[in-house]
Design a protein around this motif. Structure first.
Motif, PDB file in Angstrom:
ATOM      1  N   VAL A 121     -13.057 -12.467  -5.685  1.00 28.28           N
ATOM      2  CA  VAL A 121     -12.506 -11.477  -4.384  1.00 28.28           C
ATOM      3  C   VAL A 121     -11.085 -11.050  -4.542  1.00 28.28           C
ATOM      4  CG1 VAL A 121     -12.306 -11.108  -2.025  1.00 28.28           C
ATOM      5  CG2 VAL A 121     -14.535 -12.209  -3.044  1.00 28.28           C
ATOM      6  N   ASP A 122     -10.535  -9.865  -4.492  1.00 28.41           N
ATOM      7  CA  ASP A 122      -9.181  -9.424  -4.890  1.00 28.41           C
ATOM      8  C   ASP A 122      -8.616  -9.264  -3.506  1.00 28.41           C
ATOM      9  OD1 ASP A 122      -6.860  -8.551  -5.434  1.00 28.41           O
ATOM     10  OD2 ASP A 122      -7.643  -6.916  -6.795  1.00 28.41           O
ATOM     11  N   THR A 124      -5.975  -7.800  -2.514  1.00 25.84           N
ATOM     12  CA  THR A 124      -5.398  -6.450  -2.162  1.00 25.84           C
ATOM     13  C   THR A 124      -6.516  -5.534  -1.594  1.00 25.84           C
ATOM     14  OG1 THR A 124      -5.523  -5.660  -4.433  1.00 25.84           O
ATOM     15  CG2 THR A 124      -3.764  -6.680  -4.088  1.00 25.84           C
ATOM     16  N   LYS A 125      -7.812  -6.042  -1.852  1.00 25.65           N
ATOM     17  CA  LYS A 125      -8.880  -4.986  -1.288  1.00 25.65           C
ATOM     18  C   LYS A 125      -9.418  -5.395  -0.071  1.00 25.65           C
ATOM     19  CE  LYS A 125      -8.918  -3.512  -5.643  1.00 25.65           C
ATOM     20  NZ  LYS A 125      -8.175  -2.094  -5.829  1.00 25.65           N
ATOM     21  N   ILE A 126      -8.910  -6.385   0.597  1.00 26.76           N
ATOM     22  CA  ILE A 126      -9.225  -6.700   1.767  1.00 26.76           C
ATOM     23  C   ILE A 126      -8.288  -6.369   2.949  1.00 26.76           C
ATOM     24  CG2 ILE A 126     -10.959  -8.442   0.868  1.00 26.76           C
ATOM     25  CD1 ILE A 126      -8.711 -10.642   2.292  1.00 26.76           C
ATOM     26  N   LYS A 127      -8.862  -6.209   4.130  1.00 24.70           N
ATOM     27  CA  LYS A 127      -7.715  -5.789   5.201  1.00 24.70           C
ATOM     28  C   LYS A 127      -7.320  -7.143   5.968  1.00 24.70           C
ATOM     29  CE  LYS A 127      -6.674  -2.557   9.088  1.00 24.70           C
ATOM     30  NZ  LYS A 127      -7.338  -1.468   9.608  1.00 24.70           N
ATOM     31  N   GLN A 128      -6.182  -7.525   5.594  1.00 23.12           N
ATOM     32  CA  GLN A 128      -5.732  -8.978   6.006  1.00 23.12           C
ATOM     33  C   GLN A 128      -5.756  -8.976   7.504  1.00 23.12           C
ATOM     34  OE1 GLN A 128      -2.620 -10.889   3.720  1.00 23.12           O
ATOM     35  NE2 GLN A 128      -2.769  -9.211   2.445  1.00 23.12           N
ATOM     36  N   TRP A 131      -9.306  -9.455   8.767  1.00 27.23           N
ATOM     37  CA  TRP A 131     -10.009 -10.313   8.006  1.00 27.23           C
ATOM     38  C   TRP A 131     -10.395 -11.544   8.828  1.00 27.23           C
ATOM     39  CZ3 TRP A 131     -10.356 -15.426   6.318  1.00 27.23           C
ATOM     40  CH2 TRP A 131     -11.567 -15.620   5.232  1.00 27.23           C
ATOM     41  N   ASN A 168       2.530  -7.219  -7.178  1.00 23.64           N
ATOM     42  CA  ASN A 168       2.657  -6.023  -6.390  1.00 23.64           C
ATOM     43  C   ASN A 168       3.741  -6.112  -5.374  1.00 23.64           C
ATOM     44  OD1 ASN A 168       0.410  -5.196  -7.596  1.00 23.64           O
ATOM     45  ND2 ASN A 168      -0.936  -5.613  -6.111  1.00 23.64           N
TER      46      ASN A 168
END
Length: 792
Positions: A121-122, A124-128, A131, A168
């Protein structure tokens, strides 16, 4: 030591139930955090490799990537080749595992517990922001991993075996000319490659959508700029505040660089702790430690006015500003000039109750803009001198105020009969005058070196009033000019001699005083510090837009003339013409001339070291004249330039209207306003002459230089020297002054009476920016002395 990866780590068999690294605080029964080629209960001949007290990798999983006959080797090899082009440290297997394989951690938005994300699970791909544990089909009641508590330990960082590098990072576009791992960023960040021995001599052009006026980091091979950071090393005050990071600088630098970059990318929004936490992208449990330290680092940088400064809304984030519920000292700020407003706003942001007392019926102090002529004609400052990293530039951006760079073009000079000065004569006089200034600098350096053997400059000058630091700049320049004629056998035409007087006048404008009152030894004492670079720019809406923005939301009492400051008791009593104000601390931002007068009394009297310093400093003054004309009669002759000069016909006329500015250049259709200055010995003429006579004399000069000059529709002439609440324009180094006097001007008295203003800023005196930064400095002192670092 953090970052040392060439050494083979200590290891221990799985069946021994623990990590073999000396001092590892991991609980018994450690497991492999990667678990790609092993099962936790088999292979008793396996070994654990220590990543941190909370993370270990077994040898099977390490070999899965390291050995060429294993499935993961292709991935490792591709990463290694890329790493070598952007980073300095060796691309070893353990670093690869840390950079590419370790799982991410994130915080539940509901229960705030930290959770390890599933492998693959990346982050950067989840909405922190939203979450939660539910996204992992967990209950918020589930206990947080014991490893989280280990991360907060005081010695946890010491046990890291590879540096935690951020992915990043917002700092990437600013630091393309650094090895990424040297500034705390991952080697896969896409930096441009650079051979280790390369030296960049040409100006660095940062890539991406960056504002050219915001360059917060020094670049390799370039001279430093004001308010610039070394991205690869901690500053002195950082080491003092965070001594625990001196041995682990990469960890701190990664976070600091990220925060500063976030601010410079968009200074119109607060850099909050929560924003920083979300921006920290790093694999492994170290992300938790970064999130904890973000509170301290954001607050530290905010205290010092490096981020979250300027005219941002007065919203308060307790995490960002480390605001505790305990009562803060009450503060009274004397003066609503830009230094007082800066101090008050900064303290307000940190939760202090601040009252600003201003004698005038307006804020701004010596910033005073006039709009009666149809454009902004500043009676005080209007030009930003060096826009790069300048707080004035930043506040203009926050307010949406466009800047108009002054064209770096040739300034045409005219004789009084209107004849243009030839460029050859101008160039020769300019070279000679700059050579004189260089010679003054050499003389100063010789004396400073000699003083080291004589016990200090004061002892060196104890028996000398003409050849020491009390020598005036006029005297020294004249002496060196005579030597160039008699010994250097140089000769100058009458035109060139008048041009030299023009340059002397320009220097008097910069100093705010006649050169016979300015110290040759210390007149440019701030040159040893990095100064603001970049364009000089007009603020065509005026500096008042900035002071109005700073004043917005503050508790300011106008028409309150402070007459007495009594700091003899536990509290400070500030008495005005109307009231008395009881406070814990007071910040005095009065102009130097007011401090030198008896207009405000101190009880008890200020200590000798402070009062003597105040009296030694020079009170400088210039006056400005603005005239609005029905037409533009000058542009054709000066070829579209924004300013032109007039060469005085005699030395006695030096300082009278030597520079003219077209202050409405962007609007070619009008209004048509010219501004000029009076400085140096010509100031005595202003004091004895009416405004109308001054305007008539200026018109006579213009009519001798240009044809068909009409009468002005409107005009004004300043009279700062007679202004009741300032009596001056800006400070200078008087004959008895020394550079360290600025430091003494900035020193507080008994931690109750603090001082701010341009005359207290050694690095940037005589400027709006210097005044602003002095207010931030004093606010920082007060906050810092009442601040204790957060402990875990």
């Amino acid at each position: 030591m953090l970052g040392s990866m060439s050494e083979r780590p200590k290891r221990k068999k799985l069946d021994d139930a623990g990590c073999g690294r000396a001092g590892c605080h991991a609980p018994e029964g450690v497991t492999c955090v990667v678990a790609v080629a092993c099962k936790e209960t088999e292979a008793p001949d396996n070994y654990f490799y220590h990543i941190s007290d909370s993370e270990h990798v077994c040898s099977k999983c390490s070999n899965y990537y390291y050995r060429s006959d294993k499935p993961g080797h292709t991935e490792f090899n591709a990463w290694r080749e890329k790493w070598r082009t952007t980073s300095k440290c060796a691309p070893v297997t353990k670093l690869f595992l840390t950079e590419e394989i370790l799982p991410y951690w994130t915080q539940c938005s509901l229960c705030l517990r930290w959770r390890q994300l599933p492998k693959g699970v990346d982050l950067t791909k989840i909405k922190q922001e939203t979450w939660s544990c539910l996204d992992m089909e967990l209950s918020c009641d589930e206990i947080e991993s014991a490893d989280v508590r280990l991360v907060t330990g005081s010695t946890w960082l010491e046990k890291l075996t590879v540096p935690p590098l951020l992915k990043n990072s917002p700092a990437e576009p600013f630091l393309v000319h650094y090895f990424s791992d040297g500034v705390g960023m991952s080697g896969g960040a896409g930096q441009t490659t650079r051979a280790e021995e390369d030296v960049i001599a040409e100006p660095v052009v940062l890539k991406g959508p960056l504002d050219g006026n915001f360059k917060p980091f020094n670049q390799p091979g370039q001279q430093g700029k004001a308010l610039c950071f070394r991205p690869d090393i901690m500053e002195t005050d950082e080491e003092r505040t965070f001594p625990e990071f001196k041995r682990f600088q990469v960890f701190y630098l990664a976070l600091r660089n990220l925060i500063i970059a976030m601010w410079n990318l968009d200074p119109r929004e607060h850099v909050t702790v929560q924003r920083v936490k979300r921006a920290v992208i790093v694999r492994g449990i170290v992300r938790i430690r970064y999130s904890l330290e973000a509170i301290r680092v954001v607050s530290f940088l905010t205290q010092r006015g490096i981020i979250n400064t300027g005219v941002l809304p007065l919203t308060v984030d307790p995490d960002t500003f480390l605001i505790s519920p305990e009562r803060k000292p009450s503060i009274v700020v004397v003066g609503a000039g830009i230094s007082g407003l800066a101090a008050a706003r900064q303290l307000h942001m940190f939760g202090y109750q601040v009252k600003v007392l201003e004698a005038r019926d307006r804020v701004g102090g010596r910033i005073w803009d006039d709009h009666s002529m149809g454009c902004c004609a500043a009676k005080g400052a209007q030009i930003i001198t060096g826009c790069i990293n300048n707080p004035s530039t930043l506040m203009c951006k926050q307010l949406g105020i466009p800047l108009h760079p002054i064209k770096d073009s040739y300034c045409q000079l005219f004789e009084e009969d209107g004849e243009p000065v030839t460029q050859d004569a101008d160039r020769r006089a300019d070279l000679h005058f700059n050579a004189l200034l260089d010679a003054v600098a050499e003389w100063k350096l010789e004396r400073l070196n000699l003083s080291k053997t004589k016990g200090g400059i004061e002892k060196l000058d104890s028996n000398s009033t003409t050849t020491g630091s009390k020598t005036s700049l006029e005297e020294k320049l004249s002496e060196l000019h005579r030597l160039s004629v008699t010994q250097g056998r140089q000769s100058f035409t009458d035109d060139e001699k008048r041009l030299i007087q023009f340059h002397m006048s320009n220097l008097e404008y910069a100093c705010g005083a006649s050169l016979n009152k300015v110290s040759a030894m210390w007149w440019d004492q701030n040159e040893e510090y990095s100064q603001f670079t970049g364009d000089h720019s007009f603020i065509h809406r005026g500096y008042s837009a900035i002071t109005d923005g700073l004043a917005n939301g503050l508790d300011i009492a106008l028409n309150q003339e402070v007459t007495k400051i009594d700091y003899s008791g536990d509290k400070v009593i500030v008495k005005t013409n109307k009231d008395e104000h009881l406070t814990d601390k007071v910040i005095v931002t009065l102009p130097l001339a007011i401090l030198q007068s008896s207009d405000v009394t101190f009880t008890p009297l200020l200590p000798d070291w402070k009062s003597h310093c105040i009296q030694r400093m020079g009170v400088g003054c210039i006056e400005k004249i603005a005239m609005k004309f029905p037409k533009n009669f000058w542009s054709d002759k000066i070829k579209g330039s924004e300013f032109f000069g007039h060469v005085p016909s005699t030395e006695e006329l030096r300082g009278m209207f030597t520079i003219f500015y077209d202050i409405n250049t962007p609007n070619k259709k009008g209004p048509h306003v010219l501004m000029s200055v009076i400085c140096g010995d010509a100031m005595s003429y202003r004091k004895e002459t009416s405004s109308s006579n001054i305007v008539n004399n200026c018109l006579s000069l213009l009519r001798s230089m240009f044809q068909d000059v009409p009468n002005p529709d409107d005009y004004w002439v300043t009279n700062w020297s007679r202004d009741r609440f300032s009596k001056m324009s800006y400070s200078y180094m008087g004959l008895s002054s020394m550079g360290k006097d600025y430091d003494q001007m900035a020193a507080d008295v008994e931690e109750k009476v603090f001082f701010a203003g341009e005359a207290t800023n050694r690095r940037f005196p005589q400027t709006v920016t210097g005044a602003y930064l002095s207010g931030i400095r004093e606010a920082c002192k007060i906050v810092e002395r009442g601040y204790s670092s957060t402990s875990y």
